[in-house]
Design a protein around this motif. Structure first.
Motif, PDB file in Angstrom:
ATOM      1  N   MET A 169       0.982   4.059  11.863  1.00  0.00           N
ATOM      2  CA  MET A 169       1.010   4.414  10.448  1.00  0.00           C
ATOM      3  C   MET A 169       1.128   3.185   9.558  1.00  0.00           C
ATOM      4  SD  MET A 169       0.678   7.221   8.759  1.00  0.00           S
ATOM      5  CE  MET A 169       1.217   8.487   9.919  1.00  0.00           C
ATOM      6  N   SER A 170       1.989   2.248   9.913  1.00  0.00           N
ATOM      7  CA  SER A 170       2.148   1.049   9.087  1.00  0.00           C
ATOM      8  C   SER A 170       0.863   0.223   9.095  1.00  0.00           C
ATOM      9  CB  SER A 170       3.324   0.206   9.573  1.00  0.00           C
ATOM     10  OG  SER A 170       3.125  -0.233  10.915  1.00  0.00           O
ATOM     11  N   GLY A 171       0.200   0.176  10.254  1.00  0.00           N
ATOM     12  CA  GLY A 171      -1.074  -0.531  10.334  1.00  0.00           C
ATOM     13  C   GLY A 171      -2.137   0.121   9.478  1.00  0.00           C
ATOM     14  N   TYR A 172      -2.127   1.449   9.436  1.00  0.00           N
ATOM     15  CA  TYR A 172      -3.111   2.154   8.616  1.00  0.00           C
ATOM     16  C   TYR A 172      -2.879   1.888   7.136  1.00  0.00           C
ATOM     17  CZ  TYR A 172      -6.019   5.728   6.536  1.00  0.00           C
ATOM     18  OH  TYR A 172      -6.963   6.367   5.777  1.00  0.00           O
ATOM     19  N   ARG A 173      -1.624   1.837   6.707  1.00  0.00           N
ATOM     20  CA  ARG A 173      -1.334   1.561   5.297  1.00  0.00           C
ATOM     21  C   ARG A 173      -1.809   0.159   4.918  1.00  0.00           C
ATOM     22  NH1 ARG A 173       2.185   4.024   2.148  1.00  0.00           N
ATOM     23  NH2 ARG A 173       3.381   2.135   1.682  1.00  0.00           N
ATOM     24  N   ARG A 174      -1.615  -0.803   5.801  1.00  0.00           N
ATOM     25  CA  ARG A 174      -2.143  -2.142   5.530  1.00  0.00           C
ATOM     26  C   ARG A 174      -3.664  -2.114   5.477  1.00  0.00           C
ATOM     27  NH1 ARG A 174       2.188  -3.792   9.075  1.00  0.00           N
ATOM     28  NH2 ARG A 174       0.764  -3.648  10.847  1.00  0.00           N
ATOM     29  N   HIS A 175      -4.258  -1.365   6.390  1.00  0.00           N
ATOM     30  CA  HIS A 175      -5.714  -1.227   6.412  1.00  0.00           C
ATOM     31  C   HIS A 175      -6.227  -0.670   5.079  1.00  0.00           C
ATOM     32  CE1 HIS A 175      -9.718  -0.196   8.017  1.00  0.00           C
ATOM     33  NE2 HIS A 175      -9.566   0.954   7.369  1.00  0.00           N
ATOM     34  N   CYS A 176      -5.534   0.327   4.545  1.00  0.00           N
ATOM     35  CA  CYS A 176      -5.953   0.918   3.271  1.00  0.00           C
ATOM     36  C   CYS A 176      -5.958  -0.124   2.163  1.00  0.00           C
ATOM     37  CB  CYS A 176      -5.023   2.074   2.892  1.00  0.00           C
ATOM     38  SG  CYS A 176      -5.193   3.527   3.944  1.00  0.00           S
ATOM     39  N   VAL A 177      -4.912  -0.938   2.096  1.00  0.00           N
ATOM     40  CA  VAL A 177      -4.833  -1.970   1.059  1.00  0.00           C
ATOM     41  C   VAL A 177      -5.984  -2.958   1.195  1.00  0.00           C
ATOM     42  CG1 VAL A 177      -3.496  -3.936   0.204  1.00  0.00           C
ATOM     43  CG2 VAL A 177      -2.344  -1.786   0.769  1.00  0.00           C
ATOM     44  N   VAL A 178      -6.173  -3.448   2.424  1.00  0.00           N
ATOM     45  CA  VAL A 178      -7.165  -4.503   2.632  1.00  0.00           C
ATOM     46  C   VAL A 178      -8.589  -3.971   2.576  1.00  0.00           C
ATOM     47  CG1 VAL A 178      -7.993  -6.281   4.224  1.00  0.00           C
ATOM     48  CG2 VAL A 178      -5.539  -5.830   4.014  1.00  0.00           C
ATOM     49  N   TRP A 179      -8.850  -2.843   3.210  1.00  0.00           N
ATOM     50  CA  TRP A 179     -10.236  -2.403   3.412  1.00  0.00           C
ATOM     51  C   TRP A 179     -10.711  -1.379   2.384  1.00  0.00           C
ATOM     52  CZ3 TRP A 179     -12.112  -6.201   5.379  1.00  0.00           C
ATOM     53  CH2 TRP A 179     -13.240  -6.228   6.194  1.00  0.00           C
ATOM     54  N   HIS A 180      -9.784  -0.524   1.897  1.00  0.00           N
ATOM     55  CA  HIS A 180     -10.189   0.473   0.903  1.00  0.00           C
ATOM     56  C   HIS A 180     -10.089  -0.062  -0.518  1.00  0.00           C
ATOM     57  CE1 HIS A 180      -9.004   3.929   3.871  1.00  0.00           C
ATOM     58  NE2 HIS A 180      -9.975   3.156   4.329  1.00  0.00           N
ATOM     59  N   TYR A 181      -9.270  -1.075  -0.712  1.00  0.00           N
ATOM     60  CA  TYR A 181      -9.058  -1.619  -2.058  1.00  0.00           C
ATOM     61  C   TYR A 181      -9.600  -3.045  -2.173  1.00  0.00           C
ATOM     62  CZ  TYR A 181      -6.464  -3.450  -6.113  1.00  0.00           C
ATOM     63  OH  TYR A 181      -6.106  -4.041  -7.301  1.00  0.00           O
ATOM     64  N   LEU A 182      -8.923  -4.009  -1.563  1.00  0.00           N
ATOM     65  CA  LEU A 182      -9.307  -5.408  -1.733  1.00  0.00           C
ATOM     66  C   LEU A 182     -10.744  -5.674  -1.306  1.00  0.00           C
ATOM     67  CD1 LEU A 182      -9.611  -8.330  -0.053  1.00  0.00           C
ATOM     68  CD2 LEU A 182      -8.634  -8.363  -2.360  1.00  0.00           C
ATOM     69  N   ALA A 183     -11.092  -5.355  -0.061  1.00  0.00           N
ATOM     70  CA  ALA A 183     -12.412  -5.714   0.461  1.00  0.00           C
ATOM     71  C   ALA A 183     -13.533  -4.970  -0.250  1.00  0.00           C
ATOM     72  CB  ALA A 183     -12.472  -5.454   1.968  1.00  0.00           C
TER      73      ALA A 183
END
Length: 371
Positions: A169-183
């Motif tokens: 879950m924590s990895g998915y939240r980081r993924h959301c920040v990096v891949w759904h927003y920043l990238a």
């Protein structure tokens, strides 16, 4: 934690093959099956496979075709608990090969496609042509819409649902920040700054690094591909860094000239095909959302429909204009069948009933190109 790039390539390659086989078992044939983004952009186990269909021609009945597509998707998701996330929703678009050959599909959409099943040289020809096409107002609208939906505080990490996430879950939240927003915003900014159609997020982060952005690009590429938890920041810290990075990035994006009114997909024929392309699979999405396999959550996907349907309705109303021609009248009638406002399960059930009662309008709009 994420898997290695090679492991992800195998996972998504196998998943695509399984999905193609499930479509075939349910009688859904396509000339080509593709997914959005490049294979390196798919980060296992967090990224979903966003599928597109290229059809040899229109089916005899779009209603029956959608029912088969929904059944195939349901079976594919039911095959593994992980597929609740990896195959989060049914395909996003369906186009015919003749529409793509006639350059009626937005180049910005085509430029991101990767092959699952079909003729690789044909897809390469479509992508090359899309990337070489002259830059125009529809590209500006396409990429600025990505930014407008996320910048200035519009992106909310809490809105990235974890309902179908079963591990890390924590990895998915980081993924959301990096891949759904920043990238995703970096991708759009890179395209606008260079007036080119980048094929994916990783390519944008690797290739577009104006002064002041190099360390941010390296940071976020490292974070999204990290295969260990050691030393990784939490999602909130990453989000603050993403805000800072995008503030710098937007300084390199030209200020928008003029408004964004009018058709969001350039010419009327492209707008018609892009709108038909997403509506061709909408019934399948709604059927799946209303009857998912046990354990799969779709409530957040139902709620998400409202924003997409709002954009579809706006395009249909622009196509309808003053309702003089037969095509304008058809677009106006189609617009009346699209639910407005917040979307709930009850909303989608009523919308499906409306589509069924007006099947001739729906079939005509989905099949007939704008003359």
């Amino acid at each position: 934690m994420t898997t290695t790039v090679s492991e992800a390539t195998t996972l998504y390659g196998d998943l695509g093959g399984q999905y193609a086989a499930e479509l075939a078992r349910h009688g859904v044939t396509s000339a080509m099956l593709t997914h959005k983004w490049q294979r390196v952009d798919l980060i296992a186990p967090h990224s979903d496979l966003d599928i597109r269909l290229a059809l040899s021609g229109s089916p005899t009945s779009w209603r029956q075709w959608n029912e088969s597509l929904a059944a195939a998707h349901r079976a594919a998701v039911a095959a593994s608990p992980d597929n609740r996330r990896l195959l989060e929703h049914p395909p996003g678009f369906a186009f015919t090969v003749s529409e793509i050959d006639a350059r009626q599909v937005a180049p910005a959409e085509l430029a991101t496609w990767s092959l699952i099943n079909g003729h690789a040289p044909t897809l390469q020809r479509w992508r090359s042509r899309a990337q070489m096409a002259a830059w125009d107002s529809q590209d500006e609208r396409f990429y600025r819409a990505i930014l407008d939906a996320r910048l200035r505080g519009r992106y909310q990490l809490a809105a990235d649902s974890t309902d179908n996430v079963s591990r890390d879950m924590s990895g998915y939240r980081r993924h959301c920040v990096v891949w759904h927003y920043l990238a995703l915003c970096w991708f759009a900014a890179a395209c606008l700054a260079t007036r080119t159609r980048c094929p994916g997020k990783t390519a944008a982060l690797n290739q577009w690094r104006p002064a002041g952005l190099e360390r941010f690009a390296e940071l976020f590429l490292h974070q999204v591909h990290a295969t260990t938890e050691r030393g990784r920041p939490d999602a909130e810290r990453l989000l603050r860094a993403a805000h800072r990075a995008l503030a710098v990035a937007m300084g390199h994006v030209p200020v928008q000239a003029g408004g964004t009114s009018g058709l969001g997909h350039g010419s009327p024929s492209t707008a018609w095909i892009m709108t038909a392309g997403t509506l061709r699979v909408r019934r399948a999405r709604w059927l799946y959302y209303l009857d998912p396999p046990p354990g799969a959550a779709t409530g957040y996907l139902i709620a998400r429909e409202a924003k997409e349907l709002q954009a579809v309705t706006a395009t249909l109303r622009t196509l309808a204009a003053d309702r003089v021609t037969a095509e304008q009248q058809l677009a106006a009638r189609m617009a009346e069948l699209i639910p407005q406002g917040a979307t709930t399960a009850a909303t989608l059930r009523r919308a499906l009933a409306d589509l069924n009662r007006n099947s001739s309008v729906v079939e005509d709009f989905l099949t007939a190109p704008l003359g």
